[in-house]
Design a protein around this motif. Structure first.
Motif, short mmCIF file in Angstrom:
data_model
loop_
_atom_site.label_atom_id
_atom_site.label_comp_id
_atom_site.label_asym_id
_atom_site.label_seq_id
_atom_site.Cartn_x
_atom_site.Cartn_y
_atom_site.Cartn_z
N GLY A 159 -28.69 -32.28 3.11
CA GLY A 159 -27.79 -32.21 4.24
C GLY A 159 -28.21 -31.05 5.11
O GLY A 159 -29.19 -30.37 4.85
N SER A 160 -27.44 -30.82 6.15
CA SER A 160 -27.74 -29.68 7.00
C SER A 160 -27.24 -28.41 6.32
O SER A 160 -26.48 -28.46 5.36
N SER A 161 -27.68 -27.27 6.82
CA SER A 161 -27.28 -25.99 6.22
C SER A 161 -25.77 -25.87 6.17
O SER A 161 -25.07 -26.26 7.10
N GLY A 162 -25.28 -25.34 5.06
CA GLY A 162 -23.84 -25.16 4.89
C GLY A 162 -23.47 -25.09 3.43
O GLY A 162 -24.34 -25.08 2.55
N THR A 163 -22.18 -25.03 3.19
CA THR A 163 -21.66 -24.97 1.82
C THR A 163 -21.06 -26.32 1.46
O THR A 163 -20.32 -26.91 2.25
N TYR A 164 -21.38 -26.79 0.27
CA TYR A 164 -20.95 -28.10 -0.21
C TYR A 164 -20.28 -27.95 -1.58
O TYR A 164 -20.74 -27.18 -2.41
N ASN A 165 -19.25 -28.73 -1.80
CA ASN A 165 -18.65 -28.84 -3.13
C ASN A 165 -19.34 -29.98 -3.86
O ASN A 165 -19.85 -30.92 -3.24
N TYR A 166 -19.34 -29.90 -5.17
CA TYR A 166 -19.93 -30.96 -5.96
C TYR A 166 -19.13 -31.19 -7.23
O TYR A 166 -18.36 -30.35 -7.65
N GLU A 167 -19.32 -32.36 -7.80
CA GLU A 167 -18.74 -32.72 -9.10
C GLU A 167 -19.88 -33.12 -10.01
O GLU A 167 -20.90 -33.63 -9.56
N LEU A 168 -19.70 -32.89 -11.29
CA LEU A 168 -20.68 -33.30 -12.29
C LEU A 168 -20.10 -34.40 -13.16
O LEU A 168 -18.95 -34.33 -13.56
N ASP A 169 -20.91 -35.39 -13.42
CA ASP A 169 -20.54 -36.49 -14.30
C ASP A 169 -21.77 -36.78 -15.16
O ASP A 169 -22.69 -37.45 -14.71
N ASP A 170 -21.78 -36.21 -16.36
CA ASP A 170 -22.96 -36.26 -17.24
C ASP A 170 -24.15 -35.65 -16.51
O ASP A 170 -24.17 -34.48 -16.25
N THR A 171 -25.13 -36.47 -16.15
CA THR A 171 -26.33 -35.97 -15.48
C THR A 171 -26.32 -36.27 -13.97
O THR A 171 -27.35 -36.18 -13.32
N ILE A 172 -25.15 -36.60 -13.44
CA ILE A 172 -25.03 -36.93 -12.02
C ILE A 172 -24.34 -35.78 -11.29
O ILE A 172 -23.27 -35.33 -11.70
#
Length: 129
Positions: free
Chosen positions: A76-89
């Motif tokens: 994505g473009s520069s910035g801050t992103y949230n993420y979630e983990l689901d096993d290896t995803i």
């Protein structure tokens, strides 16, 4: 009356509790720089991959993405992103999902591509600083 208030307070407490166990991975903490790209995409051969960086904060499941140029961006473009983990995803909020894996200090992100699109394969390799 006191018993009723106590029961209502207990019910309120139980209902306000959620099962929001946020999955974290301690390896996804720290600074990483891009070392390799494998894709059906073009990029300037003189571009320095080390300028593309990910700064993970596993305590709140977010990362800051630094792109030296907005002509080329892969997550994505520069910035801050949230993420979630689901096993290896690794699911990036508002963006794509990636299979992530580690080999030593190397982080590999493989785009979970759309099987109906033949040219959206993308593998990004990052080195931990």
């Amino acid at each position: 009356m006191k018993k009723l208030l106590l029961i209502l307070a207990l019910i309120g407490t139980v209902l306000s509790c959620t099962d929001d166990d946020i999955s974290t991975d301690p390896e996804l903490s720290g600074n990483f720089y891009l070392t390799d790209i494998s894709c059906f995409c073009g990029f300037n051969p003189e571009i320095d991959f080390k300028d593309f960086k990910l700064q993970f904060s596993s305590t709140n499941n977010s990362f800051t993405l630094i792109n030296p140029t907005e002509d080329y961006f892969y997550i994505g473009s520069s910035g801050t992103y949230n993420y979630e983990l689901d096993d290896t995803i690794l699911k990036v909020e508002g963006a794509a999902s990636y299979i992530y894996s580690f080999e030593g200090n190397k982080l590999t992100l493989t785009l979970l591509d759309d099987p109906m699109v033949a040219d959206d394969e993308l593998v990004l390799t990052y080195q931990k600083e």
